[in-house]
Motif scaffolding. Structure first.
Motif, PDB file in Angstrom:
ATOM      1  N   LEU A  14       0.831  -1.213   0.000  1.00 29.86           N
ATOM      2  CA  LEU A  14       0.000   0.000   0.000  1.00 29.86           C
ATOM      3  C   LEU A  14       0.860   1.256   0.000  1.00 29.86           C
ATOM      4  O   LEU A  14       0.570   2.220  -0.719  1.00 29.86           O
ATOM      5  CB  LEU A  14      -0.935   0.000   1.216  1.00 29.86           C
ATOM      6  N   ILE A  17       2.260   1.844  -3.452  1.00 26.27           N
ATOM      7  CA  ILE A  17       1.270   2.424  -4.368  1.00 26.27           C
ATOM      8  C   ILE A  17       1.175   3.928  -4.157  1.00 26.27           C
ATOM      9  O   ILE A  17       1.192   4.708  -5.110  1.00 26.27           O
ATOM     10  CB  ILE A  17      -0.106   1.746  -4.185  1.00 26.27           C
ATOM     11  N   LYS A  21       2.336   6.876  -6.826  1.00 26.56           N
ATOM     12  CA  LYS A  21       1.361   7.875  -7.252  1.00 26.56           C
ATOM     13  C   LYS A  21       1.889   9.277  -6.968  1.00 26.56           C
ATOM     14  O   LYS A  21       1.736  10.193  -7.769  1.00 26.56           O
ATOM     15  CB  LYS A  21       0.029   7.639  -6.555  1.00 26.56           C
ATOM     16  N   GLY A  25       3.927   8.230 -10.902  1.00 28.13           N
ATOM     17  CA  GLY A  25       3.767   6.912 -11.513  1.00 28.13           C
ATOM     18  C   GLY A  25       4.723   6.696 -12.652  1.00 28.13           C
ATOM     19  O   GLY A  25       5.855   7.133 -12.631  1.00 28.13           O
TER      20      GLY A  25
END
Length: 66
Positions: A14, A17, A21, A25
């Motif tokens: 998590l 991610i 972001k 990305g």
């Protein structure tokens, strides 16, 4: 304490991610268009050819001086 180790195990992906972001990305890697790259390659090829000619002329001068 087993739940704590499972929680840490789930937090790693998590956090990855969210970090990706936050960095933009994978868009960052595709910021140049194909046309821009073609222009840059053409300029580099011309510069390379000029440098080869200069090297050849300098080599010829050195050979004459020997």
């Amino acid at each position: 304490m087993e739940w704590f180790s499972n929680l840490l195990l789930l937090l790693c992906p998590l956090m990855m991610i969210f970090c990706m972001k936050g960095m933009g990305g994978y868009k960052h890697h595709h910021s140049h268009s194909s046309n821009d790259m073609d222009i840059k390659i053409s300029k580099l090829e011309l510069e390379n050819e000029e440098l080869r000619k200069e090297i050849n002329s300098l080599s010829a001068k050195v050979q004459k001086d020997l």
